[in-house]
Design a protein around this motif. Sequence first.
Motif, PDB file in Angstrom:
ATOM      1  N   ASP A 170     -88.589  10.058 -15.807  1.00 53.69           N
ATOM      2  CA  ASP A 170     -87.841  10.842 -16.789  1.00 53.69           C
ATOM      3  C   ASP A 170     -87.247   9.907 -17.850  1.00 53.69           C
ATOM      4  N   ILE A 171     -87.335  10.326 -19.112  1.00 53.36           N
ATOM      5  CA  ILE A 171     -86.673   9.601 -20.199  1.00 53.36           C
ATOM      6  C   ILE A 171     -85.466  10.434 -20.600  1.00 53.36           C
ATOM      7  N   MET A 172     -84.298   9.917 -20.342  1.00 51.10           N
ATOM      8  CA  MET A 172     -83.092  10.697 -20.581  1.00 51.10           C
ATOM      9  C   MET A 172     -82.736  10.726 -22.071  1.00 51.10           C
ATOM     10  N   GLU A 173     -81.978  11.721 -22.425  1.00 56.81           N
ATOM     11  CA  GLU A 173     -81.509  11.907 -23.807  1.00 56.81           C
ATOM     12  C   GLU A 173     -80.832  10.641 -24.330  1.00 56.81           C
ATOM     13  N   ILE A 220     -88.568   3.737 -30.502  1.00 52.50           N
ATOM     14  CA  ILE A 220     -88.039   4.996 -31.011  1.00 52.50           C
ATOM     15  C   ILE A 220     -86.955   5.483 -30.056  1.00 52.50           C
ATOM     16  N   LYS A 221     -85.939   6.131 -30.588  1.00 55.44           N
ATOM     17  CA  LYS A 221     -84.878   6.696 -29.759  1.00 55.44           C
ATOM     18  C   LYS A 221     -85.104   8.194 -29.605  1.00 55.44           C
ATOM     19  N   LEU A 222     -85.278   8.645 -28.360  1.00 53.07           N
ATOM     20  CA  LEU A 222     -85.440  10.073 -28.083  1.00 53.07           C
ATOM     21  C   LEU A 222     -84.069  10.721 -27.991  1.00 53.07           C
ATOM     22  N   LEU A 223     -83.905  11.873 -28.638  1.00 49.30           N
ATOM     23  CA  LEU A 223     -82.634  12.583 -28.643  1.00 49.30           C
ATOM     24  C   LEU A 223     -82.645  13.767 -27.685  1.00 49.30           C
ATOM     25  N   PHE A 224     -83.638  13.812 -26.812  1.00 51.94           N
ATOM     26  CA  PHE A 224     -83.739  14.867 -25.798  1.00 51.94           C
ATOM     27  C   PHE A 224     -84.311  14.240 -24.522  1.00 51.94           C
ATOM     28  N   THR A 225     -84.320  14.976 -23.447  1.00 56.33           N
ATOM     29  CA  THR A 225     -84.869  14.473 -22.187  1.00 56.33           C
ATOM     30  C   THR A 225     -86.343  14.827 -22.082  1.00 56.33           C
ATOM     31  N   ALA A 226     -87.176  13.813 -21.936  1.00 51.68           N
ATOM     32  CA  ALA A 226     -88.614  14.006 -21.734  1.00 51.68           C
ATOM     33  C   ALA A 226     -88.902  13.704 -20.265  1.00 51.68           C
ATOM     34  N   TYR A 227     -89.359  14.697 -19.541  1.00 54.80           N
ATOM     35  CA  TYR A 227     -89.543  14.538 -18.107  1.00 54.80           C
ATOM     36  C   TYR A 227     -90.824  13.781 -17.779  1.00 54.80           C
TER      37      TYR A 227
END
Length: 238
Positions: A170-173, A220-227
Amino acid sequence: MDNPQYYAVMTKAGAELEAKALETGKGIILTHIAVGDANRQEVTPDVNAKSLVHEVYRKAIDGRAVDENDPAITLLKATIPIDAGGWWIYELGVVGHLEGETDEVLYAYANHAPYYKMLPQTGQSVSHELCIPIVQRTDARLSLELPQGDYVTRESFISPQRDIWKPSDDIMENTVIDLPEGMHYWVDQSRLEFFWCGLKLAKGTHYEEVGAHGVYSTSIKLLFTAYAGSELQLEIYS
């Protein structure tokens, strides 16, 4: 169509630039497509034009292609991004200079069907593709200047970097992630097309570019959680 309503012409300044390029053995570097509202008046392309009637925006040329129906025609392309707008488009220009010099000229001038490029609104956000056909009068060497200072010659074309991957965890917010090996972009200059599970992501809402303006970046910075196991797809147009 024998007499198109919207078309482009090489300006006298553009023809003089070609002549100077042949005389000196230098190439011509095309850098930007200029966009204007022509004071909300339709215009007829004029070879004597030295500037747009009223320029409102300028975009680095994204790429070029050869017209499928006429190999003598080069199509110059640029994309106005979603976050640019709030003005009308009535006229376009191609800006260039001689290799090794900095004095810019209006190489070509075109009219455009009246079009309002909106800024993002709730439920609506659009980019706009520009395409200007260019017919060279001579064999002067013609190249494009990319934002990072590389060049694409008239005999080549720009291909995007593209990759699809699935995170194992999981990639957290608000997590900064590294891009797949070999991928990179120039902050606020490259065009990124980013997707998650087939859904297009919006810069500033779903992700942020990492680094100061104009720097080379590989994250890149993810602003949401990508499972874990969800699909990420990225295309980078430099």
